[in-house]
Structures are given as C-alpha cells and as structure tokens.
Design a protein around this motif. Structure first.
Motif, mmCIF file in Angstrom:
data_model
loop_
_atom_site.group_PDB
_atom_site.id
_atom_site.type_symbol
_atom_site.label_atom_id
_atom_site.label_comp_id
_atom_site.label_asym_id
_atom_site.label_seq_id
_atom_site.Cartn_x
_atom_site.Cartn_y
_atom_site.Cartn_z
ATOM 1 N N ASN A 66 0.836 -1.208 0.000
ATOM 2 C CA ASN A 66 0.000 0.000 0.000
ATOM 3 C C ASN A 66 0.869 1.256 0.000
ATOM 4 O O ASN A 66 0.634 2.190 0.750
ATOM 5 N N LYS A 68 2.468 4.601 -1.647
ATOM 6 C CA LYS A 68 2.144 5.681 -2.582
ATOM 7 C C LYS A 68 3.407 6.012 -3.372
ATOM 8 O O LYS A 68 4.466 6.266 -2.793
ATOM 9 N N ASP A 130 -0.129 14.759 -5.682
ATOM 10 C CA ASP A 130 -1.115 13.688 -5.522
ATOM 11 C C ASP A 130 -2.196 13.714 -6.598
ATOM 12 O O ASP A 130 -2.622 12.669 -7.090
ATOM 13 N N ASN A 135 -3.637 6.643 -10.458
ATOM 14 C CA ASN A 135 -3.569 5.488 -9.564
ATOM 15 C C ASN A 135 -2.254 5.575 -8.787
ATOM 16 O O ASN A 135 -1.245 5.022 -9.206
ATOM 17 N N TYR A 137 -1.094 4.322 -5.952
ATOM 18 C CA TYR A 137 -0.588 3.270 -5.071
ATOM 19 C C TYR A 137 -0.083 2.067 -5.863
ATOM 20 O O TYR A 137 -0.661 1.686 -6.877
ATOM 21 N N LYS A 157 -2.998 1.073 -8.268
ATOM 22 C CA LYS A 157 -4.405 1.117 -7.857
ATOM 23 C C LYS A 157 -4.730 2.504 -7.322
ATOM 24 O O LYS A 157 -3.835 3.275 -6.966
ATOM 25 N N ALA A 158 -6.015 2.815 -7.266
ATOM 26 C CA ALA A 158 -6.451 4.154 -6.896
ATOM 27 C C ALA A 158 -6.400 4.402 -5.394
ATOM 28 O O ALA A 158 -6.164 5.518 -4.958
ATOM 29 N N THR A 159 -6.634 3.358 -4.589
ATOM 30 C CA THR A 159 -6.665 3.556 -3.142
ATOM 31 C C THR A 159 -5.609 2.703 -2.460
ATOM 32 O O THR A 159 -5.156 1.709 -3.011
ATOM 33 N N GLU A 161 -5.973 0.973 0.384
ATOM 34 C CA GLU A 161 -6.495 0.005 1.338
ATOM 35 C C GLU A 161 -6.010 -1.390 0.994
ATOM 36 O O GLU A 161 -5.571 -1.649 -0.098
#
Length: 177
Positions: A66, A68, A130, A135, A137, A157-159, A161
């Motif tokens: 996860n 960034k 940001d 995407n 992450y 990926k976008a998030t 989590e």
C-alpha cells in the motif's frame, strides 16, 4: 662512483610508439571484467536466466505494501520487507514497465531488493503532486514470461487500502491473492 651506478637496476628505454596495453599475441590477452569484487555468487543476470529458461518468482509482499508512488519507500511501516529480494532467484537488474509506456530500471549487484525497485519508481514520481497521479498506489508487479522475459509490469491502484478488505495490523493472518 660510476661502479655504484651500474649496480642499481637500469631503466629501460620506453618507446612512445609502442602501446604496451595491447598484447603482442592473442594468447597473452587477458579477459577484462569490471569489478569482479562487487559481483556476488548466486545473483544472476536476467539474460542468462532467460537462456536457461529459469522460472522467476516475485516476492508476494509487494502486493501488500500500500505504498504511494510519490512518497519515499522509507515511509513504509514494515522496514524488513524493504530488505527482501524482489525475485527468486536473485537478479542484478530488472526493467519495470508501466502501462502507459514509462520504464525504470532497478539495479543491485547483490540482488535487486523490494526497496531497490521502489527507489527506482520513486525517482520518477517524487515530484508529482497527488492529484497528478490517477492510480497513486503500488498494487504489485506482474511477470509475463511470453511477452517480455526481462521486464516486470507495474500495477497501480487508486486507493491504498488492503486488497481484500483485511486489516494490515493482523500479523498471524496470511492472505493469498
């Protein structure tokens, strides 16, 4: 006094027209390698592995980071993951290809680690805001042996989590994605 001078080793005349770096015959030539001291046994060149048809395995921890892309890899909570080798068997360098065409290369003569791959990616994204990243992450890496043996595809990926809604703090739980 002239007798003492002759006892000392005499200097030979050097002819600047003769290049002493080129061997006189092919049998005298030496194979010149770069820094043999920095090569580690058991760490492979990916091109050699391709010729032998060796199957690479990517560390599964890369899917659970996860992380960034525009933040430093040292911002990750679990520092031990960064020290792990990215692949089994260990390789000296790998190209990381993004879906839109960007490519970065992670290198380490002692074996590319997860941190080496993240450092190479971070170098490209550290100045991006940001909102510039669709995407932001890292979702993991994919190796498509048929398409290109020497490259890993970077998935984003976008998030940030966890992929299966699980909490990252549960250490005893192992998830196979």
């Amino acid at each position: 006094m002239s007798a003492e001078v002759q006892e000392q080793p005499s200097l030979t005349k050097v002819d600047s027209a003769v290049d002493d770096t080129v061997p006189a015959s092919p049998t005298e030539s030496k194979v010149k390698h770069r820094r043999t001291s920095s090569t580690v046994s058991g760490v492979f060149n990916i091109n050699d592995l391709e010729k032998e048809g060796v199957e690479l395995k990517i560390a599964p921890e890369t899917q659970k980071l996860n992380w960034k892309l525009n933040t430093s890899p040292t911002s990750i909570d679990d520092k031990e993951v960064l020290k792990k080798l990215l692949t089994t068997p260990p390789i000296k360098k790998i190209d990381l290809a993004f879906p839109l065409g960007l490519e970065v290369t992670a290198r380490n003569l002692k074996g590319v680690t997860i941190k080496d791959a993240m450092d190479a990616i971070h170098k490209q994204f550290k100045k991006k805001a940001d909102d510039e990243l669709e995407n932001p992450y890292l979702a993991g890496f994919e190796w498509d042996r048929e398409e290109c043996y020497t490259k890993f595809i970077v998935h984003q990926k976008a998030t940030g989590e966890a992929p299966i809604g699980g909490s990252k703090k549960k250490k005893g739980k192992s998830e196979d994605a």
